[in-house]
Design a protein around this motif. Structure first.
Motif: not given
Length: 146
Positions: A58-62, A81-82, A131-133, A140-143
């Protein structure tokens, strides 16, 4: 109104545009498009090789906005993550090594993977990030560190 080309044709168009000098790149309406490379790398900010997730991706942008003086909790990202710094000054510290890097508007960050770190806004203006994950589907993208 601009026309956008989709699918394989778009990939070919962008591949052609990115391989041409900026002044020669054209969009689908034959108007000049200025392509300015920001960064090209195969490693993260701490020198790790970039490895993409092996399952369904999955690509997620925020967007993020970090207030002046704010410090994010200690966290890590299990997948790539970019981040593009739109505004402000961000200091990112690897909590295990103590190494810090400072990023400002116009910088492109390839974040460390699976390393505990935290970011702090060390400026007087908000830090604004795009941010692009890239994560395995459903992950989850972040822990956060407990």
């Amino acid at each position: 109104m601009r026309r956008f080309v989709s699918g394989l044709a778009a990939g070919c168009l962008w591949a052609v545009c990115l391989s041409m000098p900026a002044a020669q790149a054209l969009d689908s309406s034959t108007q000049p498009v200025v392509v300015t490379p920001i960064r090209s790398t195969s490693v993260t900010s701490t020198g790790q090789p970039i490895a993409l997730p092996q399952g369904d991706v999955e690509v997620a942008a925020s967007t993020f906005e970090i207030a002046p003086g704010a410090t994010l909790p200690v966290h890590k990202h299990p997948f790539p993550r970019y981040a593009y710094v739109v505004a402000g000054t961000l200091k990112v510290t690897n909590v295990d090594t103590g190494q810090s890097d400072t990023f400002k508007a116009g910088d492109f960050i390839v974040e460390m993977v699976d390393q505990w770190h935290q970011g702090s806004n060390i400026g007087t203006d908000p830090v604004k990030l795009v941010v692009i994950d890239q994560v395995e589907k459903g992950a989850q993208a972040t822990v956060l560190k407990q």
